[in-house]
Design a protein around this motif. Sequence first.
Motif, PDB file in Angstrom:
ATOM      1  N   PRO A 155      54.577   8.439  -0.482  1.00 29.04           N
ATOM      2  CA  PRO A 155      54.976   7.035  -0.450  1.00 29.04           C
ATOM      3  C   PRO A 155      54.254   6.140  -1.457  1.00 29.04           C
ATOM      4  O   PRO A 155      54.818   5.162  -1.908  1.00 29.04           O
ATOM      5  CB  PRO A 155      54.689   6.594   0.981  1.00 29.04           C
ATOM      6  CG  PRO A 155      54.018   7.707   1.659  1.00 29.04           C
ATOM      7  CD  PRO A 155      54.092   8.918   0.800  1.00 29.04           C
ATOM      8  N   GLY A 156      53.045   6.454  -1.849  1.00 24.78           N
ATOM      9  CA  GLY A 156      52.307   5.607  -2.787  1.00 24.78           C
ATOM     10  C   GLY A 156      52.575   5.903  -4.248  1.00 24.78           C
ATOM     11  O   GLY A 156      52.015   5.245  -5.121  1.00 24.78           O
ATOM     12  N   LEU A 157      53.450   6.861  -4.522  1.00 20.53           N
ATOM     13  CA  LEU A 157      53.738   7.260  -5.894  1.00 20.53           C
ATOM     14  C   LEU A 157      54.813   6.353  -6.490  1.00 20.53           C
ATOM     15  O   LEU A 157      55.965   6.389  -6.077  1.00 20.53           O
ATOM     16  CB  LEU A 157      54.194   8.722  -5.934  1.00 20.53           C
ATOM     17  CG  LEU A 157      54.500   9.335  -7.296  1.00 20.53           C
ATOM     18  CD1 LEU A 157      53.267   9.345  -8.187  1.00 20.53           C
ATOM     19  CD2 LEU A 157      55.047  10.747  -7.133  1.00 20.53           C
ATOM     20  N   ALA A 158      54.404   5.528  -7.447  1.00 19.97           N
ATOM     21  CA  ALA A 158      55.372   4.672  -8.140  1.00 19.97           C
ATOM     22  C   ALA A 158      56.213   5.532  -9.075  1.00 19.97           C
ATOM     23  O   ALA A 158      55.814   6.635  -9.441  1.00 19.97           O
ATOM     24  CB  ALA A 158      54.630   3.600  -8.939  1.00 19.97           C
ATOM     25  N   GLU A 213      53.679  16.803  -6.889  1.00 23.92           N
ATOM     26  CA  GLU A 213      53.659  15.771  -5.855  1.00 23.92           C
ATOM     27  C   GLU A 213      52.480  15.956  -4.905  1.00 23.92           C
ATOM     28  O   GLU A 213      51.856  14.979  -4.483  1.00 23.92           O
ATOM     29  CB  GLU A 213      54.963  15.779  -5.064  1.00 23.92           C
ATOM     30  CG  GLU A 213      56.148  15.275  -5.852  1.00 23.92           C
ATOM     31  CD  GLU A 213      57.455  15.434  -5.104  1.00 23.92           C
ATOM     32  OE1 GLU A 213      57.455  15.955  -3.962  1.00 23.92           O
ATOM     33  OE2 GLU A 213      58.492  15.049  -5.666  1.00 23.92           O
ATOM     34  N   LEU A 214      52.169  17.199  -4.577  1.00 19.08           N
ATOM     35  CA  LEU A 214      51.027  17.476  -3.717  1.00 19.08           C
ATOM     36  C   LEU A 214      49.728  17.044  -4.405  1.00 19.08           C
ATOM     37  O   LEU A 214      48.859  16.433  -3.777  1.00 19.08           O
ATOM     38  CB  LEU A 214      50.976  18.963  -3.370  1.00 19.08           C
ATOM     39  CG  LEU A 214      49.898  19.390  -2.394  1.00 19.08           C
ATOM     40  CD1 LEU A 214      50.052  18.687  -1.047  1.00 19.08           C
ATOM     41  CD2 LEU A 214      49.934  20.904  -2.213  1.00 19.08           C
ATOM     42  N   ARG A 215      49.616  17.315  -5.693  1.00 12.41           N
ATOM     43  CA  ARG A 215      48.441  16.875  -6.450  1.00 12.41           C
ATOM     44  C   ARG A 215      48.359  15.341  -6.420  1.00 12.41           C
ATOM     45  O   ARG A 215      47.281  14.773  -6.260  1.00 12.41           O
ATOM     46  CB  ARG A 215      48.515  17.352  -7.889  1.00 12.41           C
ATOM     47  CG  ARG A 215      48.618  18.857  -8.054  1.00 12.41           C
ATOM     48  CD  ARG A 215      47.397  19.445  -8.663  1.00 12.41           C
ATOM     49  NE  ARG A 215      47.620  20.753  -9.244  1.00 12.41           N
ATOM     50  CZ  ARG A 215      47.768  21.885  -8.571  1.00 12.41           C
ATOM     51  NH1 ARG A 215      47.797  21.878  -7.244  1.00 12.41           N
ATOM     52  NH2 ARG A 215      47.922  23.031  -9.202  1.00 12.41           N
ATOM     53  N   GLY A 236      40.801   3.747  -4.175  1.00 10.98           N
ATOM     54  CA  GLY A 236      40.942   3.091  -5.470  1.00 10.98           C
ATOM     55  C   GLY A 236      41.801   3.822  -6.480  1.00 10.98           C
ATOM     56  O   GLY A 236      41.813   3.456  -7.655  1.00 10.98           O
ATOM     57  N   HIS A 237      42.523   4.849  -6.046  1.00  9.18           N
ATOM     58  CA  HIS A 237      43.361   5.606  -6.959  1.00  9.18           C
ATOM     59  C   HIS A 237      44.826   5.197  -6.833  1.00  9.18           C
ATOM     60  O   HIS A 237      45.287   4.841  -5.759  1.00  9.18           O
ATOM     61  CB  HIS A 237      43.243   7.110  -6.687  1.00  9.18           C
ATOM     62  CG  HIS A 237      41.976   7.695  -7.196  1.00  9.18           C
ATOM     63  ND1 HIS A 237      40.813   7.667  -6.471  1.00  9.18           N
ATOM     64  CD2 HIS A 237      41.685   8.316  -8.358  1.00  9.18           C
ATOM     65  CE1 HIS A 237      39.847   8.249  -7.152  1.00  9.18           C
ATOM     66  NE2 HIS A 237      40.351   8.652  -8.314  1.00  9.18           N
ATOM     67  N   SER A 238      45.526   5.265  -7.950  1.00  7.20           N
ATOM     68  CA  SER A 238      46.975   5.022  -7.966  1.00  7.20           C
ATOM     69  C   SER A 238      47.640   6.144  -8.746  1.00  7.20           C
ATOM     70  O   SER A 238      46.965   6.919  -9.429  1.00  7.20           O
ATOM     71  CB  SER A 238      47.291   3.661  -8.601  1.00  7.20           C
ATOM     72  OG  SER A 238      46.908   3.650  -9.962  1.00  7.20           O
ATOM     73  N   ALA A 239      48.951   6.227  -8.633  1.00  2.00           N
ATOM     74  CA  ALA A 239      49.692   7.279  -9.331  1.00  2.00           C
ATOM     75  C   ALA A 239      51.093   6.785  -9.649  1.00  2.00           C
ATOM     76  O   ALA A 239      51.680   6.005  -8.897  1.00  2.00           O
ATOM     77  CB  ALA A 239      49.764   8.543  -8.484  1.00  2.00           C
ATOM     78  N   VAL A 240      51.599   7.258 -10.776  1.00  2.00           N
ATOM     79  CA  VAL A 240      52.951   6.933 -11.195  1.00  2.00           C
ATOM     80  C   VAL A 240      53.619   8.191 -11.725  1.00  2.00           C
ATOM     81  O   VAL A 240      52.976   9.009 -12.388  1.00  2.00           O
ATOM     82  CB  VAL A 240      52.972   5.809 -12.266  1.00  2.00           C
ATOM     83  CG1 VAL A 240      52.226   6.215 -13.523  1.00  2.00           C
ATOM     84  CG2 VAL A 240      54.402   5.387 -12.600  1.00  2.00           C
TER      85      VAL A 240
END
Length: 181
Positions: free
Chosen positions: A61-64, A18-20, A29-33
């Motif tokens: 919060p931005g981690l789908a 999660e920290l990574r 411009g980065h996203s994460a799931v």
Amino acid sequence: MHELILGGARSGKSRCAELRAAHWLALPGHSAVLIATAEAGDDEMHERIARHRADRAVRVPGLATREEPRALAAALQAESAPGRLVVVDCLTLWLTGLLMPMHGAPADASAESEALLAALAAARGPVIFVSNEIGLGVMPMSRQARHFVDELGRLHQRIGAACARVTLMVAGLELPLKGAR
């Protein structure tokens, strides 16, 4: 860069991933799931999954999140994209679901592992795998448990070989095994 994060129960491996993801998401411009492989078979596991969802939403919060207990290779293929980090948490629960499913017959773990490794090789963005290192203790007594330990160990070796970085978590501390940061 792909990474395998291993550790025992409550070693901090999911927190590390999660920290990574949080660091990744801080870049423009980065996203994460996160692909969650847990499957709730009882009330306690339902509560545990709900707690993990809620805690993750606060910490990153931005981690789908995508829940996929079986078709991990297909999920990885679908979610991988340039600029998107995919976190798989965790390989142990995924393999458990394949070899000891709550419903139906066991799957061919070798074929599923091959498909997962092919999906990793074709990934268009970084992938982090989280998994339990269970091979450090004594050999289990039952045939089924020994088979599981063997299959998970083989999977870890193959995923570890395919990743640029491998990290072992112990007591919340990162021990780099391959590709130090």
